[in-house]
Design an enzyme around this catalytic site. Structure first.
Site, PDB file in Angstrom:
ATOM      1  N   TYR A 144       0.855  -1.188   0.000  1.00 48.07           N
ATOM      2  CA  TYR A 144       0.000   0.000   0.000  1.00 48.07           C
ATOM      3  C   TYR A 144       0.889   1.234   0.000  1.00 48.07           C
ATOM      4  O   TYR A 144       1.858   1.301   0.749  1.00 48.07           O
ATOM      5  CB  TYR A 144      -0.886  -0.006   1.249  1.00 48.07           C
ATOM      6  CG  TYR A 144      -1.740   1.240   1.417  1.00 48.07           C
ATOM      7  CD1 TYR A 144      -2.810   1.493   0.570  1.00 48.07           C
ATOM      8  CD2 TYR A 144      -1.488   2.145   2.440  1.00 48.07           C
ATOM      9  CE1 TYR A 144      -3.598   2.627   0.730  1.00 48.07           C
ATOM     10  CE2 TYR A 144      -2.274   3.281   2.616  1.00 48.07           C
ATOM     11  CZ  TYR A 144      -3.328   3.517   1.762  1.00 48.07           C
ATOM     12  OH  TYR A 144      -4.107   4.635   1.927  1.00 48.07           O
ATOM     13  N   ASP A 239       9.303   2.863  -0.205  1.00 46.76           N
ATOM     14  CA  ASP A 239       8.277   3.544   0.567  1.00 46.76           C
ATOM     15  C   ASP A 239       8.489   3.163   2.030  1.00 46.76           C
ATOM     16  O   ASP A 239       8.078   2.097   2.479  1.00 46.76           O
ATOM     17  CB  ASP A 239       6.891   3.123   0.072  1.00 46.76           C
ATOM     18  CG  ASP A 239       5.779   3.865   0.799  1.00 46.76           C
ATOM     19  OD1 ASP A 239       6.087   4.572   1.786  1.00 46.76           O
ATOM     20  OD2 ASP A 239       4.610   3.725   0.400  1.00 46.76           O
ATOM     21  N   LYS A 267       4.479   9.305   8.816  1.00 47.05           N
ATOM     22  CA  LYS A 267       4.217   8.735  10.141  1.00 47.05           C
ATOM     23  C   LYS A 267       5.203   9.233  11.223  1.00 47.05           C
ATOM     24  O   LYS A 267       5.016  10.324  11.733  1.00 47.05           O
ATOM     25  CB  LYS A 267       4.140   7.218  10.038  1.00 47.05           C
ATOM     26  CG  LYS A 267       2.958   6.826   9.113  1.00 47.05           C
ATOM     27  CD  LYS A 267       2.531   5.385   9.147  1.00 47.05           C
ATOM     28  CE  LYS A 267       1.202   5.245   8.410  1.00 47.05           C
ATOM     29  NZ  LYS A 267       1.210   4.459   7.198  1.00 47.05           N
TER      30      LYS A 267
HETATM   31  C1  PLP Z   1       0.596   4.952   5.798  1.00 45.53           C
HETATM   32  C2  PLP Z   1       1.302   4.686   4.536  1.00 45.53           C
HETATM   33  C3  PLP Z   1       1.196   5.528   3.420  1.00 45.53           C
HETATM   34  C4  PLP Z   1       0.231   6.671   3.373  1.00 45.53           C
HETATM   35  O1  PLP Z   1       0.509   7.660   4.293  1.00 45.53           O
HETATM   36  P1  PLP Z   1      -0.682   8.657   4.721  1.00 45.53           P
HETATM   37  O2  PLP Z   1      -0.012   9.638   5.633  1.00 45.53           O
HETATM   38  O3  PLP Z   1      -1.724   7.808   5.363  1.00 45.53           O
HETATM   39  O4  PLP Z   1      -1.169   9.294   3.463  1.00 45.53           O
HETATM   40  C5  PLP Z   1       1.984   5.273   2.316  1.00 45.53           C
HETATM   41  N1  PLP Z   1       2.829   4.227   2.302  1.00 45.53           N
HETATM   42  C6  PLP Z   1       2.960   3.394   3.343  1.00 45.53           C
HETATM   43  C7  PLP Z   1       3.934   2.277   3.281  1.00 45.53           C
HETATM   44  C8  PLP Z   1       2.176   3.580   4.484  1.00 45.53           C
HETATM   45  O5  PLP Z   1       2.271   2.723   5.487  1.00 45.53           O
END
Ligand code: PLP
Length: 425
Positions: A144, A239, A267
């Site tokens: 994701y 990511d 995060k």
């Molecule tokens: C949480 C997450 C996102 C999205 O971040 P948001 O701040 O919720 O838009 C993208 N990539 C990964 C791996 C994530 O865990």
């Protein structure tokens, strides 16, 4: 567990908010329950609107690595707020956070701050396309990357199948530029490069997956991706929105010794405030406007309050190096949960790295999306509901990561284990 006020608040919310929540998984649909509403949180403990208290293993989906309402973070936030909350003009704080990220992540020379992980990934993809002049992107099923249009493409695909959107509202014309491969399957990616090499702008992945439950990438897989990208002139994007500063200070790429061309963060670097970041080598980052012509902007990008929270969080992580302790606590918890389930004959597999883990209710190894999907989600739902009843808040889905914070205590871990012992699954 009292559940009067929670129910009222949910009934009220569904009238004015789609599904009553501002992010879908919060609705508890996959665990067959109605959401709780949080009143406040401190350390590792959440308190809901009915006054029930829960030991929190979701931690706002990862950011709260120092626990809730950490004093050092709150102090910096209050100081920043007293100076005004947004200017739309640069501040020294933004450079400080950028310097900390550059120092921590080996592959990053320059950073652009944005307001969410989704935005960071969206920018990384646009930058990769702009810098290479190519349109296609390889992503892995089950990974994701936020709700970016062309990455809302996932399962049900053969090796070389062009992506089909997994949400209405995503044009097939966008999704067709997303090529899919199973996680940890280098052969599948090799085939994609054989067929589409000169059109591939980037390969994007979570170097440890957190969003299909925790699944570690094999080192040979990451090294193979690095080599394929180098050979074909494509960019490798890690990511690390979850894993950055979670698995260790500097992220998974430092632990595994594989460098990305571009890295997305979020995060933890916002200490509980909305933030995202994209970083990489100066030669690639220079394509971003205003230095280059790949456009990206944001009214609240680098917001001083968010950035202050991020700096305070990273500073504490760097100064105290809690990672060995977090890992030891998490290993203990996972080992004990495993022993209890083994004794009870509950089929399970626990994947863990550092202080993030997932208890999968299945038997075989979980190495990709297909093996993750073999889990007994009904059993997870029962596990979630019984633990909630016992005062332990877990992520409300089988396919998510659990986290520990520096605020978790041994007594809380023991209480959690006592609840696991009493489960009837
Ligand atoms: C949480 C997450 C996102 C999205 O971040 P948001 O701040 O919720 O838009 C993208 N990539 C990964 C791996 C994530 O865990």
């Amino acid at each position: 567990m009292k559940n009067i006020r929670n129910r009222q608040l949910f009934e009220q919310a569904v009238k004015v908010i789609p599904g009553g929540v501002n992010s879908p998984v919060r609705a508890f649909k996959s665990v067959g329950a109605d959401p709780i509403f949080i009143d406040k949180a401190k350390g590792a403990v959440l308190t809901d609107a009915d006054g029930n208290r829960y030991i929190d293993y979701c931690l706002s989906w990862g950011p709260m690595i120092l626990g809730h309402a950490d004093k050092a973070v709150l102090d910096e936030v209050k100081k920043a707020m007293a100076r005004g909350t947004s200017y739309g003009i640069p501040t020294a704080l933004e450079t400080t956070l950028a310097e900390m990220i550059v120092e921590a992540v080996d592959s990053i020379e320059k950073v652009r701050l944005v307001s969410s992980g989704t935005e960071a990934v969206m920018t990384a993809i646009r930058l990769a396309r702009g810098a290479t002049g190519r349109d296609n992107v390889v992503k892995f099923t089950g990974c994701y990357h936020g709700h970016v249009d062309h990455l809302l493409v996932q399962a049900g695909s053969g090796l070389t199948t062009l992506g089909a959107p997994s949400s209405p509202g995503v044009p097939a014309d966008f999704a067709k530029h997303t090529l899919l491969a199973p996680y940890n399957d280098l052969g599948a990616v090799e085939k994609l490069f054989e067929a589409h090499g000169p059109t591939i702008a980037a390969v994007i992945l979570e170097p440890v997956a957190g969003n299909m439950g925790v699944i570690c990438a094999k080192k040979a897989f990451l090294k193979g991706l690095r080599a394929l990208c180098d050979k074909h002139g494509s960019l490798l994007i890690f990511d690390e929105v979850i894993t950055g500063f979670r698995a260790g200070y500097g992220g998974v790429q430092k632990m595994l010794g594989v460098k990305a061309d571009l890295t997305t963060l979020g995060k933890i670097i916002g200490g509980g405030f909305p933030i995202g970041a994209i970083g990489g080598q100066a030669a690639i980052m220079r394509h971003l406007s205003p230095e280059g012509s790949v456009y990206q902007a944001g009214t609240l990008s680098g917001n001083p309050v968010c950035v202050a929270a991020g700096i305070a969080t990273l500073r504490e992580l760097k100064e105290t190096n809690p990672y060995p302790h977090l890992e030891a606590m998490t290993l203990h918890l996972c080992t004990q949960i495993g022993e209890i389930f083994k004794a009870e004959g509950v089929p399970h597999t626990i994947n863990r790295i550092g202080s993030m883990f997932t208890v999968f209710f299945n038997t075989g190894a979980v190495t990709d999306y297909a093996s993750a999907l073999k889990c007994d989600t009904q059993r997870y739902a029962a596990y979630f509901r019984q633990m909630l009843e016992a005062g332990v808040y877990l992520p409300p889905s089988q396919f998510e990561a659990n986290f520990l914070s520096t605020a978790h205590t041994e007594a809380q871990l023991n209480k959690t284990l006592a609840a696991v012992k009493k489960l009837s699954l």
